[in-house]
Design an enzyme around this catalytic site. Structure first.
Site, PDB file in Angstrom:
ATOM      1  N   GLN A  14      29.336 -31.753  40.172  1.00  0.00           N
ATOM      2  CA  GLN A  14      30.187 -30.582  39.930  1.00  0.00           C
ATOM      3  C   GLN A  14      29.338 -29.341  39.641  1.00  0.00           C
ATOM      4  O   GLN A  14      29.870 -28.271  39.453  1.00  0.00           O
ATOM      5  CB  GLN A  14      31.130 -30.851  38.743  1.00  0.00           C
ATOM      6  N   ARG A  47      39.061 -33.026  32.548  1.00  0.00           N
ATOM      7  CA  ARG A  47      40.080 -32.102  33.024  1.00  0.00           C
ATOM      8  C   ARG A  47      40.495 -31.112  31.938  1.00  0.00           C
ATOM      9  O   ARG A  47      41.688 -30.923  31.646  1.00  0.00           O
ATOM     10  CB  ARG A  47      41.298 -32.840  33.533  1.00  0.00           C
ATOM     11  N   CYS A  48      39.519 -30.520  31.294  1.00  0.00           N
ATOM     12  CA  CYS A  48      39.828 -29.502  30.306  1.00  0.00           C
ATOM     13  C   CYS A  48      38.582 -28.678  30.078  1.00  0.00           C
ATOM     14  O   CYS A  48      37.506 -29.034  30.518  1.00  0.00           O
ATOM     15  CB  CYS A  48      40.273 -30.129  28.988  1.00  0.00           C
ATOM     16  N   GLU A  97      43.650 -27.256  34.536  1.00  0.00           N
ATOM     17  CA  GLU A  97      43.477 -28.116  33.375  1.00  0.00           C
ATOM     18  C   GLU A  97      44.615 -27.988  32.368  1.00  0.00           C
ATOM     19  O   GLU A  97      44.837 -28.879  31.560  1.00  0.00           O
ATOM     20  CB  GLU A  97      42.121 -27.812  32.739  1.00  0.00           C
TER      21      GLU A  97
END
Ligand code: FES
Ligand code: FES
Lengths: 163, 799
Positions: free
Chosen positions: B233, B380-381, B753
């Site tokens: 990522q 996911r945050c 998110e």
């Protein structure tokens, strides 16, 4: 490690190859035939990323040995489109935003294809149950359901035209 | 000449539900994920892992493995020592063993690697490596980590009294981090009319993208160049790290993130497998592939959360919050390799005052080592924002229950009001924009909240009702888009992001970014931003990311930073191109720049719209004859350093029905209203929200990584680790308001998110609310049928 020759039809083409006894179908497809559409997400038959169609049944190709497929007919995502025209399930996934990272998509598509072959007019509940062997981490399934409904409608329309 | 609105629609710019450009390859099985890469002479690497969580290594015998035909090498820490690569620095200022050096500190830790002709032989080799261990007592409970007699996990740094984030008080202590004003918060509590306190565990979970982590490292000994395809990522920062580790100049390192099968934070870090594959490729002079299997993925690469939180609120009797205190024991596992901005050991956790105007607040996080896998990523945050939102959104419900105030009403009483923005929180964050009342109101009306509460009251009054009904509300605020480089860096590199745009002579364009798509739709949405800014149809714009040799340097995609930072860079680069295009148009039309008006895809002379130059014509002219004083070509790049974070928010409401006989929780309704500022592509936003809600549902209702007392992870396959199927996944209803970010070039805030962050406390609130009339204020996640069933029995309402 002992090897043997297997012959099977993959996406309508006769393929013949030497494989180890222990070679899994998913590795045979991906590494020997270079069909990298089907993916590996778990190798324990839970995720469905490796789903292919084997003699008219959806199977998880990480849990099938290549040697078990002697004489079989195998369909992978690469064989869904015909003559350059996308299959209705492929079109449906695109139109309804039924994919994000795309990793589950080949398995989902092949599963959806078989689902609609077996049940051309599924309810939402039947669709959800029908794809419950295929995990998706991205979409939350809602648009996949819509994509399959879209495809079902398309296939029906096509049938009524040809009839 | 076609009408302006037709031209605008043709561009498929910002606001259009444009279908995704990248779908074509994925639906035809032509994606290019890392495991699809096959190079001539490529070898396969597999890892020998520790069966024990804490043990000394007495002996490693690789001879049997080396004797297997097709095995080319077996590497242990001893082999990496001469290269000084048996340990590697982490992004959090610690070091991590690449291969276990003397002892293992978590189950499944990397002990040796086997490199072989194919993956089957490599697996045979792994089986044949013999390792003798002497088991040590394992430390599993983070709350016991700082006890005087706790087993010492990190002997390598046991005597260090100073860590990367300040003094250490115990060999298992990593850092103490504080935020807010402790004295002010204590004063608020001392003076409070009411206080509530609640302990809660945010359990250890795993992001578990469908594709596991992996790489293909290919070192070319003749050119001295290293190319590595990696599920990363953050490929650019990986290149910098690989440069530091290997001593190769960055100009000879190329990291390529190919198509990525989901990331969710799991693919930010640098893992031992990557380092070993690179070393093996350099040593053997051949390409080496390493792909982890699912068990390795869940067991070793980057877990999330594991926060033991104690929260308190002080308030007036009418429910106005006057103070907040939170203490956290953060379980970081055996090495501190969480992926956060380097200076923020607890990430952005101090956003924990949420959407509420809380005058005094204090938070403290103590990071500790345990015998568990390292990590601590933002699943996911944004960094630790999920934990922060969870603690405040649970606490406000606990307070509502104590004061018998409705759970929507108590939120209204405490909201930061629209006119208070920009708002500075007690922790010092500057919230850019918000309108919380409007969102909540819209949701309450959409679901007919009053009727739901009436139905709930009726059901509670009926002793024979087979279900308990719960209504959960969550009105969250996130902090995303890390971040301003004055506050955020990774290993000293500021957290800007970048975009480079080239308009070709025919008026089509390519743009390259420092971010990297993992399914978020970048190739589609970035093009929409450029389309609107430059008047070039999106279909004529190609987006490329992920190749460090072609893309400008950027910090990557995680923490919802693509739109807030990368999207801003895109708009700004486009504006530079636009400015040059204006000069060219003025020269072509022989008027002053001030006499030109921009009209969708062309500059026209003010008051004489027939005299115009389209962007397509301008592009051609840019390569034909540049106006005097200008260079040829039409391109620009922009490195965007955001002036602030963005603060997306939302109002969620869940209705659940709990079966009093089985403990199963059925989500009857879930209504999610998000405000992410300007909406670039509504179709993609909705898809992101569906996905985030589903991941939130998974975390709240089933995900956890349980350990036994010896440190064995009890659930590391997809048999045990809950990933919901289409059958369990609820139907989602989505809605939105638009409150643009005032500091972002196009007003966008990021969205992917929010649904994860916001839905988890919403589910927990709904489940707790179902038991609220029975005096229950909190149930620990995950809300599995078994746990809920136990609560039904404990509360005496089981059927
Ligand atoms: S890889 Fe076959 S089911 Fe997951
Ligand atoms: S689209 Fe990513 S797993 Fe389904």
């Amino acid at each position: 490690m002992s090897t043997r020759t297997v012959t099977m039809s993959v996406n309508g083409e006769q393929r013949r190859a030497e494989v180890e006894d222990r070679t899994l179908l998913i590795h045979f497809l991906r590494e020997q035939l270079n069909l990298t559409g089907p993916h590996i997400g778990c190798e324990t038959s839970h995720c469905g990323a490796c789903t292919v169609d084997l003699n008219g049944v959806s199977v998880k190709s990480c849990t099938v040995l290549a040697v078990q497929c002697e004489g079989a007919e195998v369909l992978t995502v690469e064989g869904l489109a015909e003559g350059g025209v996308l299959h209705a399930v492929q079109e449906g996934f695109h139109q309804q935003h039924g994919l994000q990272c795309g990793f589950c998509t080949p398995g989902m598509l092949v599963r959806s294809y078989r689902l609609l072959q077996d049940n051309p007019d599924p309810t939402e509940e039947e669709i959800r149950a029908g794809i419950s062997g295929n995990l998706c981490r991205c979409t939350g399934y809602q648009n996949i359901v819509k994509a399959i409904q879209y495809a079902a409608k398309r296939l029906k329309e096509a049938q009524s035209v040809s009839a | 000449m076609n009408a302006p609105n037709e031209r605008s629609a043709e561009l498929a710019g910002i606001g259009e539900a444009r279908l995704r450009k990248e779908d074509a390859r994925f639906i035809q099985g032509k994606g290019n994920y890392v495991d699809d890469i096959k190079l001539p002479g490529m070898l396969f690497l597999d890892v020998v892992r520790s069966p024990l969580a804490h043990a000394r290594i007495k002996r490693i015998d690789t001879s049997k493995a080396k004797a297997i035909p097709g095995v080319l090498a077996v590497l242990t820490a001893e082999d990496l020592k001469p290269l000084k690569l048996h340990w590697m620095p982490t992004l959090a200022g610690d070091v991590q063993a690449v291969l276990a050096d003397d002892k293992v500190c978590f189950q499944m830790q990397e002990v040796a690697v086997v490199v072989a002709d194919d993956r089957y032989i490599a697996a045979d080799g792994v089986e044949a490596v013999e390792v003798e261990y002497e088991e040590l007592p394992a430390l599993v409970d983070a709350k016991a980590a700082l006890a005087p007699d706790a087993p010492v996990i990190r002997e390598d740094i046991a005597d260090r009294s100073e860590g990367a984030h300040g003094p250490r008080s115990h060999p298992n202590h990593i850092f103490t981090w504080e935020a807010g004003d402790r004295a002010a918060a204590d004063a608020a509590f001392a003076a409070a009319e009411v206080t509530v306190a609640q302990d809660m565990l945010y359990p250890r979970v795993h992001p578990c993208p469908l594709e596991t982590c992996g790489c293909v490292a290919s070192f070319d000994p003749v050119r001295g160049e290293l190319t590595t395809w990696m599920t990363s990522q953050a490929p650019h920062i990986v290149r910098t790290v690989v440069g530091l580790l290997s001593g190769l100049p960055e100009s000879k390192i190329r990291i390529i993130s190919p198509d990525i099968g989901g990331g969710f934070g799991n693919k930010v870090g640098v893992y031992p497998g990557y380092v070993c594959a690179i070393v093996a490729s350099i040593v053997l002079g051949r390409p080496v592939k390493w792909i982890e299997d699912r068990i390795e993925n869940i067991s070793t690469t980057a877990f999330a959360r594991d926060y033991h939180m104690s929260g308190e609120l002080a308030a007036t009797r009418d429910g106005r919050i006057t103070g907040m205190r939170v203490k956290v024991i953060a379980d970081h596992g055996a090495f501190n390799s969480h992926a956060q901005p380097t200076k923020w050991p607890a990430g952005l956790f101090s956003i924990c005052s949420g959407s509420y105007d809380i005058p005094a607040a204090y938070a403290r996080v103590d990071g500790v080592y345990t015998n568990k896998a390292p990590g601590g990523v933002a699943y996911r945050c944004s960094f630790r924002v999920t934990e922060a939102v969870y603690v405040i959104e649970r606490l406000i419900d606990v307070l509502a229950q104590k004061l018998s105030i409705d759970k929507a009403e108590i939120r209204r009483r405490n909201f930061i009001h629209r006119e208070q923005f920009p708002y500075t929180s007690a922790f010092g964050w500057q919230y850019d924009s918000g309108d919380y009342e409007r969102g909540l109101q819209k949701v309450l009306e959409a679901v007919d909240y009053e009727a739901l509460r009436a139905e709930q009251a009726a059901k509670r009054a009926d002793p024979d009702c087979p279900t308990l009904m719960g209504i959960g509300i969550c009105t969250f605020t996130e902090i995303v888009g890390a971040g301003p480089s004055k506050a955020c860096d990774v290993l000293g590199v500021g957290m800007f992001d970048s975009c480079e745009i080239r308009v070709h002579p025919d008026g089509s364009a390519i743009a390259r970014m420092g971010t990297i798509n993992q399914g978020q739709g970048h190739p589609t949405t970035y093009a929409q931003i450029i389309a609107t800014e430059l008047g070039i149809p999106s279909d004529r714009i190609t987006i490329e990311e992920g190749d460090t040799s072609t893309a400008p340097y950027g910090l990557g995609t995680y923490g919802s930073r693509s739109t807030p930072v990368g999207g801003a860079a895109t708009a700004m680069a486009a504006r530079k191109v636009h400015a040059k295009a204006r000069k060219i148009a003025a020269s072509l039309l022989e008027v002053g720049e001030a006499d030109l008006e921009w009209e969708i895809d062309r500059f026209q002379v003010r008051g004489d719209p027939e005299r115009a130059k389209t962007m397509k014509e301008i592009a051609w002219a840019a390569y034909q004859h540049a106006p005097s004083g200008e260079e040829h070509g039409l391109e620009a790049s922009y490195y965007y350093d955001p002036p602030n974070f963005t603060y997306p928010f939302g109002s969620y409401l869940a209705v659940v029905d709990i079966d009093r006989a089985t403990g199963e929780t059925k989500v009857r309704r879930f209504y999610a209203l998000d405000d992410c500022g300007t909406r670039i592509n509504p179709m993609i936003i909705e898809g992101q929200i569906h996905g985030g809600l589903t991941e939130g549902f998974a975390v709240a209702m089933g995900q956890q990584m349980p350990f036994d007392a010896q440190g064995n992870l009890l659930g590391n396959t997809l048999m045990d680790y809950f990933l919901p199927t289409a059958v369990e996944t609820p139907h989602w209803e989505t809605d939105f308001t638009v409150t643009p970010s005032p500091h972002h070039p196009i007003g966008a805030k990021g969205v992917a998110e929010s649904p994860h962050v916001g839905s988890i406390p919403c589910f927990s609130n709904a489940v707790a609310d179902a038991f609220a009339h029975l005096g229950v204020t909190h149930l620990e996640m995950p809300h599995s049928a078994y746990r809920v069933w136990r609560q039904l029995h404990a509360s005496g309402v089981a059927l």
